[in-house]
Write an enzyme that holds these catalytic residues in place. Sequence first.
Site, PDB file in Angstrom:
ATOM      1  N   GLY A   1      71.032  19.064  32.674  1.00 58.70           N
ATOM      2  CA  GLY A   1      70.666  18.260  33.835  1.00 58.70           C
ATOM      3  C   GLY A   1      70.148  19.069  35.005  1.00 58.70           C
ATOM      4  O   GLY A   1      69.691  18.522  35.996  1.00 58.70           O
TER       5      GLY A   1
ATOM      6  N   SER B   1      69.642  24.009  22.111  1.00 58.17           N
ATOM      7  CA  SER B   1      68.663  22.942  21.899  1.00 58.17           C
ATOM      8  C   SER B   1      67.358  23.296  22.587  1.00 58.17           C
ATOM      9  O   SER B   1      67.294  24.175  23.442  1.00 58.17           O
ATOM     10  CB  SER B   1      69.200  21.633  22.450  1.00 58.17           C
ATOM     11  OG  SER B   1      69.429  21.770  23.830  1.00 58.17           O
TER      12      SER B   1
ATOM     13  N   ALA C   1      64.300  21.765  25.061  1.00 58.12           N
ATOM     14  CA  ALA C   1      64.380  20.902  26.236  1.00 58.12           C
ATOM     15  C   ALA C   1      64.390  19.441  25.826  1.00 58.12           C
ATOM     16  O   ALA C   1      63.629  19.025  24.955  1.00 58.12           O
ATOM     17  CB  ALA C   1      63.180  21.158  27.134  1.00 58.12           C
TER      18      ALA C   1
ATOM     19  N   THR D   1      65.296  16.841  28.620  1.00 56.29           N
ATOM     20  CA  THR D   1      64.706  16.393  29.883  1.00 56.29           C
ATOM     21  C   THR D   1      64.401  17.568  30.802  1.00 56.29           C
ATOM     22  O   THR D   1      63.675  17.431  31.766  1.00 56.29           O
ATOM     23  CB  THR D   1      65.670  15.435  30.621  1.00 56.29           C
ATOM     24  OG1 THR D   1      66.886  16.143  30.866  1.00 56.29           O
ATOM     25  CG2 THR D   1      65.971  14.212  29.792  1.00 56.29           C
TER      26      THR D   1
ATOM     27  N   ASP E   1      73.319   7.822  27.337  1.00 50.73           N
ATOM     28  CA  ASP E   1      74.128   9.020  27.128  1.00 50.73           C
ATOM     29  C   ASP E   1      75.597   8.641  27.225  1.00 50.73           C
ATOM     30  O   ASP E   1      76.286   9.050  28.145  1.00 50.73           O
ATOM     31  CB  ASP E   1      73.776  10.059  28.198  1.00 50.73           C
ATOM     32  CG  ASP E   1      73.561  11.432  27.588  1.00 50.73           C
ATOM     33  OD1 ASP E   1      73.837  11.592  26.386  1.00 50.73           O
ATOM     34  OD2 ASP E   1      73.141  12.332  28.316  1.00 50.73           O
TER      35      ASP E   1
ATOM     36  N   SER F   1      79.360  14.631  20.196  1.00 54.13           N
ATOM     37  CA  SER F   1      78.128  15.293  19.808  1.00 54.13           C
ATOM     38  C   SER F   1      78.260  16.805  19.995  1.00 54.13           C
ATOM     39  O   SER F   1      78.004  17.604  19.082  1.00 54.13           O
ATOM     40  CB  SER F   1      77.021  14.725  20.692  1.00 54.13           C
ATOM     41  OG  SER F   1      75.810  15.339  20.463  1.00 54.13           O
TER      42      SER F   1
END
Lengths: 507, 507
Positions: B165, B191, B193, B195, B254, B262
């Site tokens: 974030g 991971s 990107a 966002t 989310d 997750s």
Amino acid sequence: MKVKILDNIDTRAEIVYISPEDNDPRDAQTELAQLILDQKKKLVHVVISDMVIKGEIGIPKNLGDRLNIQTGNAIAIKPRHRPVSYPLIMKKYDHKKWSGEDLRIIIDDMYQGNVSDLEYAAFTLAMQYESLDMDETEQLTRAFTLHGETIEFNEPVYDKHSIGGIPGNKVSLLIVPIIAASGLLIPKTSSRAITSPSGTADTMEVLCDINFSAQEILEIAPKTRGMLVWGGQLNLAPVDSEIIKRVERPLSLDPESVIIASILSKKLSTGVKHMVLDMPTGAETKMITRNDSKQLSHLFVEIGRKVGIEVECALTYADQPVGHAIGPALEAREAIATLMGKGPRSVLEKSIELSGILFEMAGLAQRGKGSVIAEEIVKSGKAIKKFWEIVEAQGGNPNTTLEDIQVGQYTAPIHAKEDGYITQISNSQIKVIATALGCPSDKKSGMIIKRKAGEFVKKGDTIIELFSSRENALDIALQAASVKPPFRQEGMVLERIGSGSIELNRT
Amino acid sequence: MKVKILDNIDTRAEIVYISPEDNDPRDAQTELAQLILDQKKKLVHVVISDMVIKGEIGIPKNLGDRLNIQTGNAIAIKPRHRPVSYPLIMKKYDHKKWSGEDLRIIIDDMYQGNVSDLEYAAFTLAMQYESLDMDETEQLTRAFTLHGETIEFNEPVYDKHSIGGIPGNKVSLLIVPIIAASGLLIPKTSSRAITSPSGTADTMEVLCDINFSAQEILEIAPKTRGMLVWGGQLNLAPVDSEIIKRVERPLSLDPESVIIASILSKKLSTGVKHMVLDMPTGAETKMITRNDSKQLSHLFVEIGRKVGIEVECALTYADQPVGHAIGPALEAREAIATLMGKGPRSVLEKSIELSGILFEMAGLAQRGKGSVIAEEIVKSGKAIKKFWEIVEAQGGNPNTTLEDIQVGQYTAPIHAKEDGYITQISNSQIKVIATALGCPSDKKSGMIIKRKAGEFVKKGDTIIELFSSRENALDIALQAASVKPPFRQEGMVLERIGSGSIELNRT
């Protein structure tokens, strides 16, 4: 881009074809693009293929038919953007209340074709998780009426509706002529079967046309005082229909708030002012307990009042099917026979009781006395006369006899395997067998339940007689009945408890 | 049926083609049919077309690639049935708790390919509406680990993870070598990107390969003690990935329970035993308030404990981007510069603080003293040495200099329009501008934030410098910045209240 209708492509998926040389306007997040017609938009999946050339957009025939577009029409296709209503839909997941304005924007966005299946699901599932409150349900009802057809008479419109779930419920075919015969206006729109073996529209279609436009209904109904037409072609509350098609049916959902808004919005759109609502309550229906029925009834009455519809709910007996006949042609026969005084008492009684409530609402009878008027209308022959008048006005033959109504040539009995009382006829298993026989599309298929719960039968007696137009369907139905019988039989002594089954306390 | 790969069909929609002469196996409720491969099933839309002949099933090339099937393979297609897990998914809408067994059946059904997008949505939206309790979240975490790859080392694995974030958060590139230099094992999967302008994997990919198999990780990591690889190709907790792809991304959801399950399930699958979790907390991040962060932290710690992972959460400052560099190449440069002692204090400090927590968890330092070890490892040059060792082990060039890391040739400054203090740098607007510049796919794109919140600047000073490989992208980014500036400037006097603005009490 120029449309090219693809006659050789048949699919229910909403896809269009564009050339590899054209820009692919898909949205990476959802794989969707937005098709823009004159006034309307639609979300589609994009397939890139050399089946079309640059500048062409290939549209499968059935999608073209639905959208009413032809080869050569101009059409635009764009990346799909998140709909403006998205944050409003998701508000519910922050446990906030939807305002009337929120719901208007959401429903309008859905009507415009901006909302994806997943967003439709988010909207509907929120209501499945937690019912809307009274205000929200009222506002949802009103929002549903913002689009689509409306029918406005200049006199009060009466109506009867059932929340469904019970097989054999052909009482609308009796109630409409009973009410119409008294002079009250009851232009009833009905649905086709969703889960039942035959919807009112399916049954009526055995005798006459059921497809009428709003204009035709406005012309015919004031003369006959009653009609029985299919509501499906009228485009009433179209967003509600989309919610049913896209989410409720695929997920077998029925959120309470949507049930109420769905029914009341369609009534509002057709000018209904007074309605009796049949709530079949019992084992294997939508409303299992009286308490469930009562709670939903109170909501219907209150929200009806808020939107200007007087509603009275009737909790009706639904532990087994209504009457004996199941299936379009068989139910039409039984409804007519009952109007002629030759039908089962249960069908007559339910019809006159529900009609009676409408008479009381209309001020034609004191509370509790309406059914007397209804029964008199049936006994005098006025109801059956009115029925044929309605059939004729809807293009049917008013001289049809019971024998003229054909039923399936392939028949088979289901016998009692032992002596004993029938303790249950299973609504759900009756539906399974009826579906196997071909209901509702094979109108001649169905069954006659010859002996009902509470009756004593002897081994070998016929309990149910099956009918179908297809021999193969009959076999499948018999097999379904043998896997799980549609009735339960027991002796008067249900259980025997002797000393052997008692655990003795040793002291 | 025999597969025919259709090279001329490209679509992200999951459709297959069958001949009009073959029976159409679609399910009327959902328009879907089930494709059956050797071991796996997949729901697809069916298109009827003469593009294929009787007995053939046409599969678009990219779908064929994903399913790893070729022309000539045998495949079956059947009507789709409601998945066995359907009633279990819908239990949540009756406000019932999911048992571990329920969740195992649901996740297994999803893995088998029996579950439609709408049913996936029903599952995920229920958790968005109401978070799972502790037991359920634990069971969901465990269920996610039932399928897919697992990596098991025979020594404790350490890990650092960020819930994300916040733009510019390149600290993993520092923490992994710091920890590895101490001898602890930290084979970090990251991971790309989602966002943010650049995920750890995107940034690392500027310098070396990030695609490694489980087997390769098991071989390399014990030697280097640290790795920075992309988790996406590892097929860890594949059903979790499907939920993200099918529901969370298209609906921008989310749900808290899924965030926890997750992250922890992927850690469980890679053998992590001790993890520090970075929770960026502040304006325009996922966690706006400290209270939100604290609550989620407690859940992570407790559920981690239940599944056997020791978790410590660090609430980190996130009212503006971390460091100065945004974008893959620029962030790689800044991370290296910081390891060399030439970077911004904020990046160094965050890296050594988070590393310190891991040292404390490992028992290498007393509580509150871990960052001393971390800082020493950086200052001594061991961290930068370890970093290049990791880059080399992952196929990169360990002699890369900062100048070797190329950035976009098209650059433009954003100037201060007036004298004054910078009171805010907007995370969300920085992301918008970075995306416009081409992040993360254009690795050379991004920006340097030259002056940060709290600093005094004069009119005309460069606050931000933009970089892109495409001139056009630079224009779009500049436009986005002028529509909504990425920073706010005010004088020291933020508001002036004089007698004119005071409402006087007349007595």
